[in-house]
Design a protein around this motif. Structure first.
Motif, PDB file in Angstrom:
ATOM      1  N   TYR A 293       8.086   6.841  -1.621  1.00  0.00           N
ATOM      2  CA  TYR A 293       6.829   7.567  -1.420  1.00  0.00           C
ATOM      3  C   TYR A 293       5.716   6.938  -2.255  1.00  0.00           C
ATOM      4  O   TYR A 293       4.703   6.489  -1.724  1.00  0.00           O
ATOM      5  CB  TYR A 293       6.990   9.050  -1.793  1.00  0.00           C
ATOM      6  N   VAL A 294       5.911   6.895  -3.592  1.00  0.00           N
ATOM      7  CA  VAL A 294       4.826   6.481  -4.484  1.00  0.00           C
ATOM      8  C   VAL A 294       4.598   4.969  -4.436  1.00  0.00           C
ATOM      9  O   VAL A 294       3.500   4.503  -4.100  1.00  0.00           O
ATOM     10  CB  VAL A 294       5.109   6.930  -5.936  1.00  0.00           C
ATOM     11  N   THR A 295       5.631   4.188  -4.768  1.00  0.00           N
ATOM     12  CA  THR A 295       5.468   2.728  -4.798  1.00  0.00           C
ATOM     13  C   THR A 295       5.107   2.183  -3.422  1.00  0.00           C
ATOM     14  O   THR A 295       4.264   1.296  -3.292  1.00  0.00           O
ATOM     15  CB  THR A 295       6.753   2.052  -5.308  1.00  0.00           C
ATOM     16  N   CYS A 296       5.754   2.727  -2.401  1.00  0.00           N
ATOM     17  CA  CYS A 296       5.540   2.218  -1.041  1.00  0.00           C
ATOM     18  C   CYS A 296       4.103   2.446  -0.567  1.00  0.00           C
ATOM     19  O   CYS A 296       3.493   1.559   0.024  1.00  0.00           O
ATOM     20  CB  CYS A 296       6.517   2.906  -0.084  1.00  0.00           C
ATOM     21  N   ALA A 297       3.552   3.629  -0.827  1.00  0.00           N
ATOM     22  CA  ALA A 297       2.234   3.970  -0.285  1.00  0.00           C
ATOM     23  C   ALA A 297       1.079   3.709  -1.246  1.00  0.00           C
ATOM     24  O   ALA A 297      -0.044   3.445  -0.822  1.00  0.00           O
ATOM     25  CB  ALA A 297       2.219   5.446   0.140  1.00  0.00           C
ATOM     26  N   LEU A 298       1.346   3.799  -2.560  1.00  0.00           N
ATOM     27  CA  LEU A 298       0.263   3.655  -3.537  1.00  0.00           C
ATOM     28  C   LEU A 298       0.374   2.395  -4.385  1.00  0.00           C
ATOM     29  O   LEU A 298      -0.638   1.835  -4.811  1.00  0.00           O
ATOM     30  CB  LEU A 298       0.236   4.875  -4.476  1.00  0.00           C
TER      31      LEU A 298
ATOM     32  N   ASP B 173       2.696  -1.034   7.475  1.00  0.00           N
ATOM     33  CA  ASP B 173       3.560  -0.972   6.295  1.00  0.00           C
ATOM     34  C   ASP B 173       3.788   0.471   5.857  1.00  0.00           C
ATOM     35  O   ASP B 173       4.883   0.832   5.413  1.00  0.00           O
ATOM     36  CB  ASP B 173       2.943  -1.768   5.146  1.00  0.00           C
ATOM     37  N   LEU B 174       2.759   1.293   5.987  1.00  0.00           N
ATOM     38  CA  LEU B 174       2.877   2.715   5.612  1.00  0.00           C
ATOM     39  C   LEU B 174       3.877   3.450   6.492  1.00  0.00           C
ATOM     40  O   LEU B 174       4.431   4.482   6.087  1.00  0.00           O
ATOM     41  CB  LEU B 174       1.507   3.396   5.692  1.00  0.00           C
ATOM     42  N   ALA B 175       4.114   2.936   7.697  1.00  0.00           N
ATOM     43  CA  ALA B 175       5.079   3.576   8.598  1.00  0.00           C
ATOM     44  C   ALA B 175       6.486   3.520   8.018  1.00  0.00           C
ATOM     45  O   ALA B 175       7.360   4.308   8.398  1.00  0.00           O
ATOM     46  CB  ALA B 175       5.039   2.891   9.966  1.00  0.00           C
ATOM     47  N   CYS B 176       6.720   2.582   7.093  1.00  0.00           N
ATOM     48  CA  CYS B 176       8.044   2.448   6.459  1.00  0.00           C
ATOM     49  C   CYS B 176       8.161   3.277   5.186  1.00  0.00           C
ATOM     50  O   CYS B 176       9.152   3.165   4.464  1.00  0.00           O
ATOM     51  CB  CYS B 176       8.319   0.979   6.143  1.00  0.00           C
ATOM     52  N   CYS B 177       7.153   4.070   4.865  1.00  0.00           N
ATOM     53  CA  CYS B 177       7.192   4.925   3.676  1.00  0.00           C
ATOM     54  C   CYS B 177       7.624   6.329   4.061  1.00  0.00           C
ATOM     55  O   CYS B 177       7.440   6.757   5.199  1.00  0.00           O
ATOM     56  CB  CYS B 177       5.813   4.973   3.012  1.00  0.00           C
ATOM     57  N   GLY B 178       8.172   7.056   3.095  1.00  0.00           N
ATOM     58  CA  GLY B 178       8.522   8.456   3.329  1.00  0.00           C
ATOM     59  C   GLY B 178       9.968   8.640   3.743  1.00  0.00           C
ATOM     60  O   GLY B 178      10.826   7.779   3.520  1.00  0.00           O
ATOM     61  N   ALA B 179      10.251   9.794   4.357  1.00  0.00           N
ATOM     62  CA  ALA B 179      11.625  10.190   4.668  1.00  0.00           C
ATOM     63  C   ALA B 179      12.317   9.226   5.617  1.00  0.00           C
ATOM     64  O   ALA B 179      13.518   8.979   5.505  1.00  0.00           O
ATOM     65  CB  ALA B 179      11.638  11.601   5.245  1.00  0.00           C
ATOM     66  N   TYR B 180      11.573   8.683   6.575  1.00  0.00           N
ATOM     67  CA  TYR B 180      12.173   7.786   7.569  1.00  0.00           C
ATOM     68  C   TYR B 180      11.825   6.346   7.236  1.00  0.00           C
ATOM     69  O   TYR B 180      11.189   5.637   8.003  1.00  0.00           O
ATOM     70  CB  TYR B 180      11.713   8.185   8.976  1.00  0.00           C
ATOM     71  N   ASP B 181      12.265   5.940   6.036  1.00  0.00           N
ATOM     72  CA  ASP B 181      11.968   4.590   5.563  1.00  0.00           C
ATOM     73  C   ASP B 181      12.729   3.566   6.394  1.00  0.00           C
ATOM     74  O   ASP B 181      13.695   3.878   7.073  1.00  0.00           O
ATOM     75  CB  ASP B 181      12.315   4.456   4.078  1.00  0.00           C
TER      76      ASP B 181
ATOM     77  N   THR C 127       9.871  -0.849  -0.172  1.00  0.00           N
ATOM     78  CA  THR C 127       9.036  -0.124  -1.108  1.00  0.00           C
ATOM     79  C   THR C 127       7.954  -0.994  -1.664  1.00  0.00           C
ATOM     80  O   THR C 127       7.037  -0.500  -2.242  1.00  0.00           O
ATOM     81  CB  THR C 127       9.861   0.343  -2.303  1.00  0.00           C
ATOM     82  N   ASN C 128       8.141  -2.266  -1.530  1.00  0.00           N
ATOM     83  CA  ASN C 128       7.120  -3.124  -2.079  1.00  0.00           C
ATOM     84  C   ASN C 128       6.498  -3.944  -0.996  1.00  0.00           C
ATOM     85  O   ASN C 128       6.557  -5.143  -1.002  1.00  0.00           O
ATOM     86  CB  ASN C 128       7.681  -4.020  -3.165  1.00  0.00           C
ATOM     87  N   THR C 129       5.951  -3.208  -0.034  1.00  0.00           N
ATOM     88  CA  THR C 129       5.110  -3.867   0.948  1.00  0.00           C
ATOM     89  C   THR C 129       3.978  -4.497   0.178  1.00  0.00           C
ATOM     90  O   THR C 129       3.314  -5.403   0.644  1.00  0.00           O
ATOM     91  CB  THR C 129       4.557  -2.829   1.941  1.00  0.00           C
ATOM     92  N   THR C 130       3.774  -3.994  -1.022  1.00  0.00           N
ATOM     93  CA  THR C 130       2.789  -4.603  -1.917  1.00  0.00           C
ATOM     94  C   THR C 130       3.450  -5.630  -2.832  1.00  0.00           C
ATOM     95  O   THR C 130       2.880  -6.018  -3.835  1.00  0.00           O
ATOM     96  CB  THR C 130       2.129  -3.515  -2.791  1.00  0.00           C
TER      97      THR C 130
END
Length: 461
Positions: A284-289, A173-181, A188-191
């Protein structure tokens, strides 16, 4: 003095309550309503409506209702937006975004008019300089108001942090976070399954709506109406040309090539703020944290931005604006490149706060120095110049939020980077023209001459 100061404090705390709610909601829109890009679309509509509102509504409403009731009525537009978030859909959030945008310009104009009249009134009775008193009143206002970004985001993080559904985010799921979403609707809400419950979201929205209602009650009950003898002064201040003459004056300003050259710089202010509020918080934030960290991260931006605005406003008279613009450019360039390369991971918690801090430093320079630059260059045509400032900055917001749903983050970062480079090239041409026309004048002495406190705040509506 005590009576006038009471009114200044009532307006200040009314705005604090109102923008505690709106600031927190704005930071959460892209994460809270990510389906089909509803959240960022609503923000784009807000700024589009603000452009229309600023052209003709303020003088009409202030003349008909007076400052007090214009402020109270416009605040109700913000409450409508909070209510629209309870059952967010294209049929509720977009219309309430239009209402908020239409109320934004009259709210700020009425506030500025009220403080100006109150300052002049006291100065006349006390035999003091009107500008000095007005500056003191605006200083008190912004001292109180600037903290709204901290409180609104703190409330959101504390409330959403109560969620009992927190789960470990998987590496895939983290692979979809950041610049290359991954550009999926719930990227963003893998959570999302582990996100805050509906009851928590309703609790947060209830707090924000309550803040707005308290702001309106504070104004309606405790703010003094401008006295009858001051009403004529008010009408003089708000007596502006017709819609079409205002519209034409704004665009006649574009005959000045310096104004045309400053359009990319002015729009960049909207682009960079739009990226932070719409994309950084989401991918970045919602997706990873998780969404409960958005508030804490934006507090870092708000606090840094406020402190640096004060700092750079003071030191610009010693450094000159060119050095400060160079610092902002380098800071933003470094941040954009780092965001392109960085893969966000929960183990790197501190890094999530470093970027908004750097963004806050550079944004403080863009806000204070661009306003100062407009004040110095267009001293004899300030109204038309600042109308252009508000217009092109709002256009930047509209575009940034408008394309947010359709492009991957790395493309948006390249767009922001391109606008930044173009802005600095054209700004350099403006400085060259000024140096050529006024070879003996030091820009260091003029850089700090103008700092319009109320204009940057209109970007927060």
């Amino acid at each position: 003095m005590e009576r006038n100061l009471k009114n200044v404090l009532i307006i200040s705390f009314g705005f604090l309550l109102l923008f505690t709610a709106y600031g927190g909601l704005q930071s959460l829109q892209s994460s809270l309503h990510s389906e089909e890009g509803l959240g960022v679309a609503s923000l784009s509509v807000v700024y589009a409506a603000l452009i229309l509102s600023s052209m003709f509504l303020p003088p009409i409403l202030i003349k008909k209702l007076g400052c007090k009731w214009t402020i109270a009525g416009s605040m109700c537009c913000y409450i409508a937006f909070s209510l629209g978030n309870f059952y967010a859909s294209w049929y509720t959030l977009i219309p309430t975004s239009v209402i908020l945008g239409l109320g934004g310009a009259p709210l700020w104009s009425a506030k500025c008019t009220y403080l100006t009249i109150a300052g002049n009134s006291y100065a006349e009775k006390a035999g003091k300089n009107g500008k000095d008193i007005i500056n003191q009143y605006f200083g008190v206002f912004f001292l109180v108001f600037q903290s709204s970004g901290v409180w609104g985001n703190l409330i959101s993080s504390l409330v959403l942090g109560q969620s009992s559904n927190k789960e470990e985010i998987l590496e895939e799921d983290l692979a979809c976070c950041g610049a290359y979403d991954c550009m999926t609707s719930d990227v963003t809400n893998t959570t999302a399954s582990a996100g805050p419950s509906t009851s928590l979201i309703y609790t947060l929205l209830g707090i924000y709506t309550g803040n707005g209602v308290l702001a309106v009650l504070l104004i309606v009950i405790f703010l003094d109406q401008i006295k009858s003898d001051q009403a004529e002064t008010e009408r003089e201040i708000t007596k502006t040309p017709s819609f079409w003459s205002t519209f034409l004056a704004t665009f006649q300003q574009l005959k000045d090539k310096r104004q045309c050259l400053l359009i990319p710089l002015t729009m960049y202010s909207g682009f960079e703020q739009g990226f932070l509020a719409g994309d950084y918080t989401k991918t970045y934030v919602t997706c990873a944290l998780g969404i409960h960290y958005v508030g804490f991260v934006m507090i870092c931006f708000s606090a840094t931005n406020s402190l640096c605005s004060l700092l750079f406003g003071k030191i610009s008279q010693f450094t000159g604006r060119k050095l400060l613009f160079a610092i902002a450019t380098v800071t933003n360039l470094a941040s954009i490149i780092a965001l392109l390369l960085w893969k966000p991971h929960p183990n790197q918690l501190a890094v999530f706060f470093v970027f908004p801090a750097l963004w806050g430093i550079s944004d403080a320079i863009w806000q204070t120095q661009t306003n100062g630059l407009y004040g110095v260059l267009f001293e004899k045509r300030k109204e038309a110049a600042f109308a252009n400032y508000r217009l092109w900055e709002s256009v930047g917001f509209v575009i940034a939020f408008g394309y947010s749903t359709f492009l991957q983050v790395y493309i948006k970062l390249y767009i922001v980077l391109s606008v930044l480079v173009m802005s600095m090239v054209m700004y350099g041409v403006v400085e060259y023209i000024e140096a050529k026309n006024s070879p003996g004048i030091s820009t260091a002495s003029t850089a700090g001459k103008e700092k319009i406190g109320s204009v940057p705040q209109e970007t927060h509506l």
